[in-house]
Design a protein around this motif. Structure first.
Motif, PDB file in Angstrom:
ATOM      1  N   ASP A  77     -12.199  30.379  98.679  1.00  0.00           N
ATOM      2  CA  ASP A  77     -12.749  31.316  97.706  1.00  0.00           C
ATOM      3  C   ASP A  77     -11.672  32.310  97.294  1.00  0.00           C
ATOM      4  O   ASP A  77     -10.717  32.551  98.027  1.00  0.00           O
ATOM      5  CB  ASP A  77     -13.922  32.093  98.335  1.00  0.00           C
ATOM      6  N   ARG A  78     -11.852  32.898  96.134  1.00  0.00           N
ATOM      7  CA  ARG A  78     -10.930  33.935  95.692  1.00  0.00           C
ATOM      8  C   ARG A  78     -11.439  35.292  96.141  1.00  0.00           C
ATOM      9  O   ARG A  78     -12.595  35.634  95.909  1.00  0.00           O
ATOM     10  CB  ARG A  78     -10.824  33.936  94.160  1.00  0.00           C
ATOM     11  N   LYS A  79     -10.548  36.037  96.749  1.00  0.00           N
ATOM     12  CA  LYS A  79     -10.859  37.412  97.127  1.00  0.00           C
ATOM     13  C   LYS A  79     -10.001  38.285  96.219  1.00  0.00           C
ATOM     14  O   LYS A  79      -8.777  38.269  96.317  1.00  0.00           O
ATOM     15  CB  LYS A  79     -10.491  37.614  98.597  1.00  0.00           C
ATOM     16  N   ASN A  80     -10.660  38.991  95.315  1.00  0.00           N
ATOM     17  CA  ASN A  80      -9.927  39.716  94.283  1.00  0.00           C
ATOM     18  C   ASN A  80      -9.635  41.152  94.674  1.00  0.00           C
ATOM     19  O   ASN A  80     -10.547  41.897  95.032  1.00  0.00           O
ATOM     20  CB  ASN A  80     -10.744  39.739  92.990  1.00  0.00           C
ATOM     21  N   TYR A  81      -8.388  41.514  94.646  1.00  0.00           N
ATOM     22  CA  TYR A  81      -8.036  42.936  94.719  1.00  0.00           C
ATOM     23  C   TYR A  81      -6.638  43.107  94.167  1.00  0.00           C
ATOM     24  O   TYR A  81      -5.833  42.177  94.170  1.00  0.00           O
ATOM     25  CB  TYR A  81      -8.159  43.504  96.131  1.00  0.00           C
ATOM     26  N   TYR A  82      -6.402  44.290  93.644  1.00  0.00           N
ATOM     27  CA  TYR A  82      -5.127  44.513  92.999  1.00  0.00           C
ATOM     28  C   TYR A  82      -4.176  45.220  93.950  1.00  0.00           C
ATOM     29  O   TYR A  82      -4.437  46.339  94.381  1.00  0.00           O
ATOM     30  CB  TYR A  82      -5.301  45.343  91.722  1.00  0.00           C
ATOM     31  N   TYR A  83      -3.124  44.566  94.289  1.00  0.00           N
ATOM     32  CA  TYR A  83      -2.084  45.176  95.098  1.00  0.00           C
ATOM     33  C   TYR A  83      -0.820  44.371  94.815  1.00  0.00           C
ATOM     34  O   TYR A  83      -0.878  43.143  94.755  1.00  0.00           O
ATOM     35  CB  TYR A  83      -2.465  45.106  96.590  1.00  0.00           C
ATOM     36  N   SER A  89      -3.108  38.752  92.134  1.00  0.00           N
ATOM     37  CA  SER A  89      -4.210  39.724  92.129  1.00  0.00           C
ATOM     38  C   SER A  89      -5.463  39.179  92.805  1.00  0.00           C
ATOM     39  O   SER A  89      -6.542  39.729  92.670  1.00  0.00           O
ATOM     40  CB  SER A  89      -4.559  40.230  90.725  1.00  0.00           C
ATOM     41  N   TYR A  90      -5.322  38.060  93.461  1.00  0.00           N
ATOM     42  CA  TYR A  90      -6.389  37.597  94.353  1.00  0.00           C
ATOM     43  C   TYR A  90      -5.737  36.817  95.483  1.00  0.00           C
ATOM     44  O   TYR A  90      -4.620  36.318  95.336  1.00  0.00           O
ATOM     45  CB  TYR A  90      -7.426  36.724  93.629  1.00  0.00           C
ATOM     46  N   GLN A  91      -6.436  36.782  96.602  1.00  0.00           N
ATOM     47  CA  GLN A  91      -5.961  36.027  97.749  1.00  0.00           C
ATOM     48  C   GLN A  91      -6.875  34.821  97.883  1.00  0.00           C
ATOM     49  O   GLN A  91      -8.096  34.966  97.764  1.00  0.00           O
ATOM     50  CB  GLN A  91      -6.065  36.907  99.003  1.00  0.00           C
ATOM     51  N   ILE A  92      -6.301  33.640  98.112  1.00  0.00           N
ATOM     52  CA  ILE A  92      -7.165  32.492  98.372  1.00  0.00           C
ATOM     53  C   ILE A  92      -7.562  32.573  99.842  1.00  0.00           C
ATOM     54  O   ILE A  92      -6.712  32.572 100.732  1.00  0.00           O
ATOM     55  CB  ILE A  92      -6.481  31.152  98.054  1.00  0.00           C
ATOM     56  N   PRO A 267     -16.009  30.937  94.365  1.00  0.00           N
ATOM     57  CA  PRO A 267     -15.330  29.704  94.789  1.00  0.00           C
ATOM     58  C   PRO A 267     -14.046  29.492  94.000  1.00  0.00           C
ATOM     59  O   PRO A 267     -14.050  29.667  92.776  1.00  0.00           O
ATOM     60  CB  PRO A 267     -16.342  28.603  94.466  1.00  0.00           C
ATOM     61  N   GLU A 268     -12.966  29.165  94.689  1.00  0.00           N
ATOM     62  CA  GLU A 268     -11.670  28.957  94.049  1.00  0.00           C
ATOM     63  C   GLU A 268     -11.778  27.769  93.086  1.00  0.00           C
ATOM     64  O   GLU A 268     -11.965  26.627  93.514  1.00  0.00           O
ATOM     65  CB  GLU A 268     -10.625  28.693  95.136  1.00  0.00           C
ATOM     66  N   PRO A 269     -11.653  28.042  91.784  1.00  0.00           N
ATOM     67  CA  PRO A 269     -11.865  26.954  90.828  1.00  0.00           C
ATOM     68  C   PRO A 269     -10.727  25.936  90.796  1.00  0.00           C
ATOM     69  O   PRO A 269     -10.894  24.846  90.249  1.00  0.00           O
ATOM     70  CB  PRO A 269     -11.986  27.680  89.478  1.00  0.00           C
ATOM     71  N   ASP A 270      -9.583  26.294  91.369  1.00  0.00           N
ATOM     72  CA  ASP A 270      -8.456  25.360  91.366  1.00  0.00           C
ATOM     73  C   ASP A 270      -8.493  24.390  92.544  1.00  0.00           C
ATOM     74  O   ASP A 270      -7.629  23.524  92.662  1.00  0.00           O
ATOM     75  CB  ASP A 270      -7.133  26.129  91.411  1.00  0.00           C
TER      76      ASP A 270
END
Lengths: 469, 95
Positions: A77-83, A89-92, A267-270
């Motif tokens: 899944d994608r966990k979105n946060y900006y850093y 800008s997201y961590q798988i 869910p990670e679409p890739d």
């Protein structure tokens, strides 16, 4: 008022795979910045991730060793946060279909901590601030990272440390990571709260990103005390994220963190879901190494004291070497003492680590048997060891080739004793004047003269005879 | 959508918004949410969620073999600024 402490740990372990989690860049440490990066781990547009099979397999293996249930279909899944250390800008990561759920870790003190989940994700880059500006090295970006989440079953800072140490040992045993703490390849976040037993849990603080066992224990002890002070003063403990400052020995409040819903997981679409074949999982289960805690108990049962058994089981290579030496006929306690003593001393001085050089477990067994049966003295055994470790032959061959068997001809030993007595009138006088310890110096001199081949007990008896009552 | 929510999202994105920008984004976000509400109203009873990509088998994953990434010249070409190999990024607000 009696307060109980409740602690849960999230441990992150970088896997020591050859390549990263979703691209083929090598996993390295300490290389020049941004030399192991590609469009995937830099998050460039259009780049697509391809999961590393080995990373999935290692995570499954860890889950099995923790007694977890392995997911039949896992998902990223994608966990979105900006850093800025996170180029996409997201961590798988994994949200609700992780590699493994449930399980438990048995600690050496007999306590047990339940495991909530084990999931696989990717590490971020390394961000550094300097003169008000920020710089990133993305070599670490995309390195496979396993997160192990414990249940809030831990009750003291010392138990938290023991849990983490035990987990680290298990990870090393499972061969999934080389667990180099000094390189940050294992880090932990801790949640801690205090409450009156039987009442609902108190608000918890989360201490982020600790990279040593000592820091974890100290940070939790500090936080335990800080929360107690607030509770006893009738104040509220606020639910917040705190950072540990190693220098001041304090935790400090950090910027408020995102809440789970703020990460907008989806869910990670890739990547499609991955099916883990139950037959394959069972095959892995059958090939797991024995748990370090079990091995420790087995060693204690063989007569090793606990401390020595812990030293032996600390590293799997050492534990395996000891086990093989015992199987080849080495006395368990003596073998452990030699491995943790003389053998490690030579490894520190530059000889090949156990299992890597010419020195085999059978050679250690042979050497210790020679020693136990009196066919070499302890002094000679210590001399033979580094030669065998350096590949100069088996202990038996070395003893024979260098004529290192004990001197059986007592008249030769006696002659050596006489020469030593004549050469050291001072200690002889001390001994005769009642300083019994002086005899040890003389024994040492005879051992030196005989290159360790005299038996010390025989030397001492002859010396005492020659020196008179 | 409340202004408070707009401000919260802006904070998560580390963005500083003027009132005019916040108002414009409020309109955009409202339209996105409205689209979500329309999807949410669809009758999906009895339908299984279909993965966007077919399920992968383990054998289909990549073998753990490393190969070199971009060469430093390529990295330099896409990095706005570098210092000793590290890439400059905007400093994090609140650091």
């Amino acid at each position: 008022m009696t307060l109980e402490t409740v602690i849960g740990l999230e441990v992150h372990v970088e896997l020591s795979t050859a390549s990263k989690m979703f691209c083929r860049c090598p996993v390295t440490f300490g290389d020049a910045p941004n030399t192991h990066v590609c469009p995937v781990c830099l998050g460039l547009p259009g780049a697509l991730p391809v999961p590393n099979r080995e990373a999935v397999e290692r995570t499954v293996r860890l889950g099995l060793m923790l007694g977890s249930t392995i997911g039949e279909t896992i998902r990223f899944d994608r966990k979105n946060y900006y850093y800025p250390d996170l180029p996409k800008s997201y961590q798988i990561s994994q949200l609700d279909a992780p590699v493994a759920t449930g399980g438990r870790l048995l600690l050496p003190d007999g306590s047990e901590v339940r495991i909530v989940r084990v999931h696989l994700e990717e590490d971020a880059g390394k961000l550094e601030h300097e003169d008000g500006r920020a710089w990133v090295d993305y070599n670490r970006s995309g390195v496979p990272l396993v997160e192990i989440v414990s249940a809030p079953d831990i009750r003291t800072p010392a138990q938290a440390r023991l849990y983490w140490e035990t987990l680290g040992r298990l990870v090393a045993y499972a061969g999934i990571s080389d667990v180099r703490m000094e390189e940050g390849s294992m880090r932990a976040d801790a949640n801690i709260s205090r409450h009156v037993p039987g009442t609902p849990l108190g608000p918890r603080t989360e201490i982020k990103n600790m990279n040593s066992f000592r820091a974890l224990e100290r940070a939790l002890a500090y936080e335990e005390e800080r929360q107690t002070r607030l509770i006893l003063a009738g104040e509220r403990v606020s639910q917040e994220t705190r950072g540990w400052n190693e220098e001041t020995g304090e935790t400090v409040e950090q910027r408020s963190k995102e809440e789970s819903q703020d990460y907008r997981y989806f869910p990670e679409p890739d990547l499609g879901p991955i099916r883990l074949d139950p037959g394959w999982v069972e095959g892995l289960r059958a090939s797991l190494p024995e748990l370090p805690t079990r091995r420790l108990e087995a060693l204690v049962a063989m007569g090793l004291d606990r401390e020595l058994a812990e030293l032996i089981t600390e590293r799997r290579s050492v534990a395996d070497f000891h086990q093989a030496a015992v199987a080849a006929g080495a006395p368990p306690v003596l073998a452990a003492q030699w491995i943790t003593g003389e053998v490690q001393r030579h490894v520190r001085q530059g000889l090949a680590p156990l299992g890597e050089g010419a020195f085999t477990p059978a050679m250690l067994a042979e050497l210790l048997q020679l020693l136990q049966s009196g066919r070499v003295t302890a002094a000679v055994a210590k001399e033979v060891l580094p030669l065998a470790m350096a590949g100069k032959g088996t202990p038996g061959e070395i003893v024979q080739a260098r004529n290192l068997s004990p001197i059986e001809d007592l008249s030769a030993v006696r002659a050596s004793c006489e020469r030593v007595i004549a050469a050291h009138p001072g200690p002889v006088q001390d001994y005769r004047g009642g300083k019994d310890r002086a005899i040890q110096f003389l024994v040492g001199q005879v051992m030196r003269e005989t290159r360790g081949r005299a038996r010390p007990q025989e030397v001492e008896a002859i010396l005492r005879g020659l020196l008179g009552p | 959508m409340e202004r408070e929510e707009i401000d919260h999202i802006a904070r998560l994105c580390r963005l500083e918004l003027t009132d005019a920008e916040a108002e414009r984004l409020r309109g955009d976000l409202e339209r996105i949410l409205e689209h979500g509400r329309r999807l949410g109203a669809l009758e999906l009873e009895g339908l299984q969620p279909s993965p966007l990509i077919p399920v992968m088998e383990l054998e289909g994953l990549r073998a753990d073999v490393a190969r070199p990434g971009l060469d430093p010249g390529q990295v330099a070409a896409i990095a706005p600024r570098q210092r000793a190999g590290r890439i400059e990024v905007p400093p994090v607000a609140g650091h």
